[in-house]
Design a protein around this motif. Structure first.
Motif, PDB file in Angstrom:
ATOM      1  N   UNK A  98       0.837  -1.200   0.000  1.00  0.00           N
ATOM      2  CA  UNK A  98       0.000   0.000   0.000  1.00  0.00           C
ATOM      3  C   UNK A  98       0.871   1.248   0.000  1.00  0.00           C
ATOM      4  N   UNK A  99       0.361   2.303  -0.636  1.00  0.00           N
ATOM      5  CA  UNK A  99       1.081   3.569  -0.713  1.00  0.00           C
ATOM      6  C   UNK A  99       0.316   4.605   0.107  1.00  0.00           C
ATOM      7  N   UNK A 100       0.684   4.728   1.369  1.00  0.00           N
ATOM      8  CA  UNK A 100      -0.052   5.638   2.235  1.00  0.00           C
ATOM      9  C   UNK A 100       0.884   6.405   3.163  1.00  0.00           C
ATOM     10  N   UNK A 101       0.372   7.491   3.697  1.00  0.00           N
ATOM     11  CA  UNK A 101       1.091   8.255   4.707  1.00  0.00           C
ATOM     12  C   UNK A 101       0.223   8.331   5.953  1.00  0.00           C
ATOM     13  N   UNK A 102       0.856   8.354   7.094  1.00  0.00           N
ATOM     14  CA  UNK A 102       0.120   8.399   8.350  1.00  0.00           C
ATOM     15  C   UNK A 102      -0.106   9.836   8.799  1.00  0.00           C
ATOM     16  N   UNK A 103      -1.258  10.024   9.399  1.00  0.00           N
ATOM     17  CA  UNK A 103      -1.608  11.322   9.965  1.00  0.00           C
ATOM     18  C   UNK A 103      -2.044  11.103  11.408  1.00  0.00           C
ATOM     19  N   UNK A 104      -1.594  11.955  12.304  1.00  0.00           N
ATOM     20  CA  UNK A 104      -1.883  11.804  13.730  1.00  0.00           C
ATOM     21  C   UNK A 104      -3.303  12.289  14.023  1.00  0.00           C
ATOM     22  N   UNK A 105      -4.254  11.606  13.424  1.00  0.00           N
ATOM     23  CA  UNK A 105      -5.662  11.975  13.540  1.00  0.00           C
ATOM     24  C   UNK A 105      -6.494  10.728  13.791  1.00  0.00           C
ATOM     25  N   UNK A 106      -7.795  10.939  13.922  1.00  0.00           N
ATOM     26  CA  UNK A 106      -8.722   9.828  14.036  1.00  0.00           C
ATOM     27  C   UNK A 106      -9.155   9.559  15.461  1.00  0.00           C
TER      28      UNK A 106
END
Length: 222
Positions: free
Chosen positions: A182-190
């Motif tokens: 998978x091609x994703x970036x993490x975000x400190x959200x949710x």
């Protein structure tokens, strides 16, 4: 008798009976905002309740009514209004609040379908690292109803595998099955909301670990 022709409705065909009215038709998109869609479901539900002729009425709601961040969303308010209407106007009902359904076909915007398609298409997407999700195999609905809930009267049950999956856990299972990164970036959200599961739900899933359940979902539906 089954009302509807979508993923849930089709999953109930093996337990269809003249003694029960399974209402599986209505708004499936939690982001829906059109009044006409909500009014259509409500009108159809009222008509079927009036003509149910003593059948047990089984309605499929959503666990997201427990999500405090969505208490003002039209979808959640609509589902709660329908639940209240059923409780006030039906002598024999069961409301099944369900989690994030995983199955073949259905809404392309469901979590599993979305992630699968993003990975398949090499799309770049963002993952909220604090988010957690409750998953449910579509096949478990009919099994649960037939083995646990048909005799239950005038009750609301929360139903999903009782484990809060990290999105990266779900992505990992899909990657392993597809053999594709998978091609994703993490975000400190949710965020996520807590749900109280009763003994019927916990007993139904007893014997299957969270890792095993997720692996089964990936093998069946990827």
């Amino acid at each position: 008798m089954i009302i509807g022709n979508g993923l849930i409705a089709n999953s109930l065909k093996n337990i269809d009976s003249e003694d029960y009215l399974f209402f599986a038709s209505g708004v499936s998109n939690s982001l829906e905002t059109r009044s006409s869609e909500f009014e259509r479901e409500f009108s159809l539900l009222k008509a079927n309740l009036e003509n149910s002729n003593g059948k047990k009425f089984i309605y499929f709601s959503t666990l997201s009514v427990n999500d405090q961040s969505k208490q003002d969303s039209r979808y959640v308010l609509h589902k709660l209004a329908i639940e209240d209407y059923i409780k006030d106007n039906c002598e024999n009902y069961l409301v099944l609040r369900i989690g994030n359904i995983v199955g073949k076909g259905g809404n392309p915007n469901t979590l599993f379908n979305f992630l699968k398609n993003q990975i398949k298409n090499n799309a770049h997407f963002k993952v909220h690292s604090k988010a957690r999700r409750l998953l449910l195999d579509i096949d478990d609905i009919a099994d649960f109803l037939s083995s646990n809930c048909i005799a239950v009267k005038n009750h609301t049950i929360n139903f999903a595998y009782p484990y809060y999956y990290d999105l990266k856990e779900i992505i990992g299972a899909i990657q392993n099955e597809m053999q594709k990164q998978a091609n994703y970036e993490e975000s400190d959200e949710g965020d996520f909301y807590k749900v109280d599961f009763d003994a019927k739900t916990n007993d139904f899933f007893a014997g299957t670990t969270a890792d095993e359940y997720l692996k089964i979902l990936a093998q069946k539906y990827i």
